[in-house]
Design a protein around this motif. Sequence first.
Motif, PDB file in Angstrom:
ATOM      1  N   LEU A  53       0.831  -1.199   0.000  1.00  0.00           N
ATOM      2  CA  LEU A  53       0.000   0.000   0.000  1.00  0.00           C
ATOM      3  C   LEU A  53       0.867   1.250   0.000  1.00  0.00           C
ATOM      4  O   LEU A  53       2.031   1.213   0.410  1.00  0.00           O
ATOM      5  CB  LEU A  53      -0.894   0.010   1.245  1.00  0.00           C
ATOM      6  N   TYR A  54       0.291   2.352  -0.395  1.00  0.00           N
ATOM      7  CA  TYR A  54       0.932   3.670  -0.329  1.00  0.00           C
ATOM      8  C   TYR A  54       2.283   3.703  -1.050  1.00  0.00           C
ATOM      9  O   TYR A  54       3.310   4.009  -0.462  1.00  0.00           O
ATOM     10  CB  TYR A  54       1.090   4.138   1.128  1.00  0.00           C
ATOM     11  N   HIS A  55       2.281   3.313  -2.303  1.00  0.00           N
ATOM     12  CA  HIS A  55       3.465   3.382  -3.155  1.00  0.00           C
ATOM     13  C   HIS A  55       4.631   2.570  -2.597  1.00  0.00           C
ATOM     14  O   HIS A  55       5.784   3.008  -2.627  1.00  0.00           O
ATOM     15  CB  HIS A  55       3.892   4.828  -3.385  1.00  0.00           C
ATOM     16  N   SER A  57       5.309   1.661   0.561  1.00  0.00           N
ATOM     17  CA  SER A  57       5.846   1.956   1.885  1.00  0.00           C
ATOM     18  C   SER A  57       5.217   1.116   3.004  1.00  0.00           C
ATOM     19  O   SER A  57       5.787   1.016   4.076  1.00  0.00           O
ATOM     20  CB  SER A  57       5.671   3.439   2.202  1.00  0.00           C
ATOM     21  N   VAL A  58       4.070   0.494   2.756  1.00  0.00           N
ATOM     22  CA  VAL A  58       3.381  -0.277   3.796  1.00  0.00           C
ATOM     23  C   VAL A  58       2.938  -1.614   3.209  1.00  0.00           C
ATOM     24  O   VAL A  58       2.399  -1.664   2.109  1.00  0.00           O
ATOM     25  CB  VAL A  58       2.142   0.490   4.326  1.00  0.00           C
ATOM     26  N   LYS A  59       3.164  -2.713   3.970  1.00  0.00           N
ATOM     27  CA  LYS A  59       2.691  -4.030   3.558  1.00  0.00           C
ATOM     28  C   LYS A  59       1.650  -4.485   4.561  1.00  0.00           C
ATOM     29  O   LYS A  59       1.850  -4.373   5.764  1.00  0.00           O
ATOM     30  CB  LYS A  59       3.837  -5.033   3.542  1.00  0.00           C
ATOM     31  N   ARG A  60       0.528  -5.000   4.067  1.00  0.00           N
ATOM     32  CA  ARG A  60      -0.559  -5.472   4.929  1.00  0.00           C
ATOM     33  C   ARG A  60      -1.121  -6.780   4.382  1.00  0.00           C
ATOM     34  O   ARG A  60      -1.214  -6.977   3.172  1.00  0.00           O
ATOM     35  CB  ARG A  60      -1.700  -4.472   4.983  1.00  0.00           C
TER      36      ARG A  60
END
Length: 66
Positions: A53-55, A57-60
């Motif tokens: 997510l968010y280019h 920067s975040v993995k979920r």
Amino acid sequence: MIKHSRGKHLSYEERVLIQIRRKDNKSMRYIARELSCSPQTISNEIKRGTVILYHGSVKRYKAEVR
């Protein structure tokens, strides 16, 4: 408590439970004990269902992805 049947695919409810427990910062072993399956099964599922997510920067983990 949801019980996983050995040799079967994880159900949607089990995937949602994994998503909730990961959000609560529970370990893979804790989740595996709760679902009565192997920690490797949880690890594989998290690898398959993780989105960026968010280019980047975040993995979920998302239950809906799998």
